[in-house]
Design a protein around this motif. Structure first.
Motif, PDB file in Angstrom:
ATOM      1  N   GLN A  57       1.078  -1.273  -0.003  1.00  0.00           N
ATOM      2  CA  GLN A  57       0.063  -0.085  -0.100  1.00  0.00           C
ATOM      3  C   GLN A  57       0.688   1.245   0.078  1.00  0.00           C
ATOM      4  OE1 GLN A  57      -2.495  -0.631   3.387  1.00  0.00           O
ATOM      5  NE2 GLN A  57      -3.818  -2.024   2.454  1.00  0.00           N
ATOM      6  N   GLU A  58       2.067   1.231   0.460  1.00  0.00           N
ATOM      7  CA  GLU A  58       3.054   2.344   0.741  1.00  0.00           C
ATOM      8  C   GLU A  58       3.618   2.317  -0.742  1.00  0.00           C
ATOM      9  OE1 GLU A  58       3.856   4.654   3.096  1.00  0.00           O
ATOM     10  OE2 GLU A  58       2.008   3.706   4.497  1.00  0.00           O
ATOM     11  N   HIS A  59       3.600   1.226  -1.734  1.00  0.00           N
ATOM     12  CA  HIS A  59       4.213   1.345  -2.975  1.00  0.00           C
ATOM     13  C   HIS A  59       5.669   1.274  -3.117  1.00  0.00           C
ATOM     14  CE1 HIS A  59       0.347   2.501  -4.492  1.00  0.00           C
ATOM     15  NE2 HIS A  59       0.312   3.698  -3.821  1.00  0.00           N
ATOM     16  N   ILE A  60       6.026   0.405  -1.820  1.00  0.00           N
ATOM     17  CA  ILE A  60       7.474   0.347  -1.871  1.00  0.00           C
ATOM     18  C   ILE A  60       7.744  -1.253  -2.197  1.00  0.00           C
ATOM     19  CG2 ILE A  60       8.164   2.206  -0.421  1.00  0.00           C
ATOM     20  CD1 ILE A  60       8.246   0.596   2.116  1.00  0.00           C
ATOM     21  N   ILE A  61       6.985  -2.145  -2.393  1.00  0.00           N
ATOM     22  CA  ILE A  61       7.127  -3.305  -2.617  1.00  0.00           C
ATOM     23  C   ILE A  61       5.926  -3.719  -3.829  1.00  0.00           C
ATOM     24  CG2 ILE A  61       8.026  -4.184  -0.617  1.00  0.00           C
ATOM     25  CD1 ILE A  61       5.392  -5.731  -0.124  1.00  0.00           C
ATOM     26  N   ASP A  62       6.215  -4.921  -4.705  1.00  0.00           N
ATOM     27  CA  ASP A  62       5.205  -5.216  -5.540  1.00  0.00           C
ATOM     28  C   ASP A  62       4.925  -6.569  -5.467  1.00  0.00           C
ATOM     29  OD1 ASP A  62       3.396  -4.438  -7.728  1.00  0.00           O
ATOM     30  OD2 ASP A  62       4.849  -5.743  -8.867  1.00  0.00           O
ATOM     31  N   SER A  63       3.693  -7.071  -5.292  1.00  0.00           N
ATOM     32  CA  SER A  63       3.522  -8.558  -5.176  1.00  0.00           C
ATOM     33  C   SER A  63       3.451  -9.221  -6.460  1.00  0.00           C
ATOM     34  CB  SER A  63       2.096  -8.821  -4.170  1.00  0.00           C
ATOM     35  OG  SER A  63       2.358  -8.179  -2.987  1.00  0.00           O
ATOM     36  N   SER A  64       3.982 -10.292  -6.392  1.00  0.00           N
ATOM     37  CA  SER A  64       3.706 -11.379  -7.558  1.00  0.00           C
ATOM     38  C   SER A  64       3.583 -12.771  -7.271  1.00  0.00           C
ATOM     39  CB  SER A  64       4.728 -11.162  -8.696  1.00  0.00           C
ATOM     40  OG  SER A  64       5.960 -11.685  -7.982  1.00  0.00           O
ATOM     41  N   GLY A  65       3.198 -13.558  -8.023  1.00  0.00           N
ATOM     42  CA  GLY A  65       3.071 -15.034  -7.725  1.00  0.00           C
ATOM     43  C   GLY A  65       3.997 -15.611  -7.045  1.00  0.00           C
ATOM     44  N   LYS A  66       5.219 -15.247  -7.401  1.00  0.00           N
ATOM     45  CA  LYS A  66       6.610 -15.599  -6.866  1.00  0.00           C
ATOM     46  C   LYS A  66       7.091 -15.074  -5.640  1.00  0.00           C
ATOM     47  CE  LYS A  66       8.164 -17.169 -11.454  1.00  0.00           C
ATOM     48  NZ  LYS A  66       9.150 -16.833 -12.738  1.00  0.00           N
ATOM     49  N   GLY A  67       6.518 -13.996  -5.164  1.00  0.00           N
ATOM     50  CA  GLY A  67       6.995 -13.349  -3.949  1.00  0.00           C
ATOM     51  C   GLY A  67       6.875 -11.805  -4.204  1.00  0.00           C
ATOM     52  N   VAL A  68       7.488 -10.964  -3.368  1.00  0.00           N
ATOM     53  CA  VAL A  68       7.461  -9.741  -3.423  1.00  0.00           C
ATOM     54  C   VAL A  68       8.777  -9.076  -3.954  1.00  0.00           C
ATOM     55  CG1 VAL A  68       5.417  -9.439  -1.744  1.00  0.00           C
ATOM     56  CG2 VAL A  68       8.093  -9.318  -1.124  1.00  0.00           C
ATOM     57  N   THR A  69       8.717  -7.973  -4.697  1.00  0.00           N
ATOM     58  CA  THR A  69       9.821  -7.375  -5.318  1.00  0.00           C
ATOM     59  C   THR A  69      10.029  -6.184  -4.798  1.00  0.00           C
ATOM     60  OG1 THR A  69       9.535  -8.471  -7.600  1.00  0.00           O
ATOM     61  CG2 THR A  69      10.940  -6.560  -7.459  1.00  0.00           C
ATOM     62  N   VAL A  70      11.111  -5.683  -4.402  1.00  0.00           N
ATOM     63  CA  VAL A  70      11.388  -4.602  -3.570  1.00  0.00           C
ATOM     64  C   VAL A  70      11.226  -3.399  -4.620  1.00  0.00           C
ATOM     65  CG1 VAL A  70      13.281  -3.185  -2.440  1.00  0.00           C
ATOM     66  CG2 VAL A  70      12.691  -5.544  -1.698  1.00  0.00           C
ATOM     67  N   LEU A  71      10.672  -2.282  -4.537  1.00  0.00           N
ATOM     68  CA  LEU A  71      10.880  -1.096  -5.491  1.00  0.00           C
ATOM     69  C   LEU A  71      11.543  -0.012  -4.655  1.00  0.00           C
ATOM     70  CD1 LEU A  71       6.824  -1.094  -6.353  1.00  0.00           C
ATOM     71  CD2 LEU A  71       8.864  -1.859  -7.571  1.00  0.00           C
ATOM     72  N   GLY A  72      11.445   0.106  -3.288  1.00  0.00           N
ATOM     73  CA  GLY A  72      12.115   1.145  -2.513  1.00  0.00           C
ATOM     74  C   GLY A  72      11.376   2.335  -3.016  1.00  0.00           C
ATOM     75  N   ILE A  73      12.620   3.382  -3.060  1.00  0.00           N
ATOM     76  CA  ILE A  73      12.506   4.693  -3.594  1.00  0.00           C
ATOM     77  C   ILE A  73      13.214   5.024  -4.771  1.00  0.00           C
ATOM     78  CG2 ILE A  73      12.241   7.257  -3.194  1.00  0.00           C
ATOM     79  CD1 ILE A  73      10.216   5.493  -1.659  1.00  0.00           C
ATOM     80  N   SER A  74      12.622   5.388  -5.798  1.00  0.00           N
ATOM     81  CA  SER A  74      13.534   5.458  -7.230  1.00  0.00           C
ATOM     82  C   SER A  74      14.020   6.986  -7.286  1.00  0.00           C
ATOM     83  CB  SER A  74      12.905   5.204  -8.368  1.00  0.00           C
ATOM     84  OG  SER A  74      11.741   6.531  -8.408  1.00  0.00           O
ATOM     85  N   ASP A  75      15.048   7.106  -7.938  1.00  0.00           N
ATOM     86  CA  ASP A  75      15.477   8.606  -8.140  1.00  0.00           C
ATOM     87  C   ASP A  75      14.344   9.593  -8.565  1.00  0.00           C
ATOM     88  OD1 ASP A  75      17.968   7.676  -7.265  1.00  0.00           O
ATOM     89  OD2 ASP A  75      18.763   7.841  -9.183  1.00  0.00           O
ATOM     90  N   ASP A  76      13.615   9.076  -9.509  1.00  0.00           N
ATOM     91  CA  ASP A  76      12.380  10.182  -9.657  1.00  0.00           C
ATOM     92  C   ASP A  76      11.485  10.143  -8.447  1.00  0.00           C
ATOM     93  OD1 ASP A  76      13.290  10.236 -12.416  1.00  0.00           O
ATOM     94  OD2 ASP A  76      11.964   8.804 -13.058  1.00  0.00           O
ATOM     95  N   ASP A  77      11.178   9.175  -7.539  1.00  0.00           N
ATOM     96  CA  ASP A  77      10.276   9.347  -6.488  1.00  0.00           C
ATOM     97  C   ASP A  77      11.024  10.396  -5.485  1.00  0.00           C
ATOM     98  OD1 ASP A  77       8.517   7.267  -7.415  1.00  0.00           O
ATOM     99  OD2 ASP A  77       9.553   5.882  -6.309  1.00  0.00           O
TER     100      ASP A  77
END
Length: 217
Positions: A57-77
């Motif tokens: 919900q905080e948009h720092i991870i993204d869920s998928s069928g294999k697990g969660v992918t770390v998004l963190g904070i991009s340079d644009d963010d």
């Protein structure tokens, strides 16, 4: 391993994972699984699952069928966050100048004395802690919890880039001088000068980040 406290276990797991992601322990693109996190934190799946939902919900991870992918904070963010900070934090400083107590001013002065001490010791970790505390004290003295509720999460999301900034001794020294200017304006209860000093401080932080990010591209 998570230590059991009065705070719910799910909250503790959330705080731990959020800190690990935003500090850069888990790099962008890292795939995490519930099982791996349960083993690492020493907890069951339920609090981990709840924490992961909040992190998504905080948009720092993204869920998928294999697990969660770390998004963190991009340079644009980060660029957007710095822009928001520059606009809002000056207003918080002006509000602080209007109502700060002598006791609160003494707390800020003590904080700056400690910043100066640890600058001489080249202790970037302690400087980062004191930097965060300095801003938190200003938000708290601004007269409404809304300032803290708005700005503390923003600063938290910028913790990785703020840490990198304060590890640069030249930038850390400039930041300290900027803090002194903010305190001087607050001591005079001059809202306009406090707002200008804080905007200059936040603007310089944004400029330093942009220059470093552009150089790395």
């Amino acid at each position: 391993m998570i230590m059991y406290k009065s705070v719910s276990l799910a909250d503790q797991v959330f705080d731990r994972l959020e800190a690990d992601i935003l500090s850069g322990k888990y790099a962008r693109g890292t795939v995490l699984t519930e099982m791996k996190l349960c083993e690492e934190l020493g907890v069951s799946r339920t609090p981990v699952r709840e924490a992961l939902k909040r992190l998504e919900q905080e948009h720092i991870i993204d869920s998928s069928g294999k697990g969660v992918t770390v998004l963190g904070i991009s340079d644009d963010d980060a660029r957007v966050l710095f822009t928001i900070r520059e606009s809002v934090e000056g207003l918080a400083a002006a509000a602080c100048a209007a109502g700060i107590s002598d006791e609160q001013l003494a707390g800020l002065k003590e904080n700056l004395e400690l910043q100066e001490f640890y600058l001489a010791k080249h202790d970037s970790e302690k400087i980062k802690e004191l930097d965060s505390e300095f801003h938190r004290k200003i938000y708290e003295a601004a007269g409404s919890v809304v300032w803290s509720d708005t700005l503390l999460p923003l600063l938290n999301k910028l913790q990785k880039v703020r840490k990198a900034s304060l590890e640069n001794e030249s930038r850390a020294e400039r930041s300290f001088e900027e803090h002194k200017a903010i305190l001087a304006a607050l001591e005079k209860r001059d809202g306009n000068k406090a707002k200008a000093a804080m905007e200059r401080h936040a603007g310089n932080a944004r400029q330093y980040f942009n220059e470093r990010a552009d150089a790395e591209e």
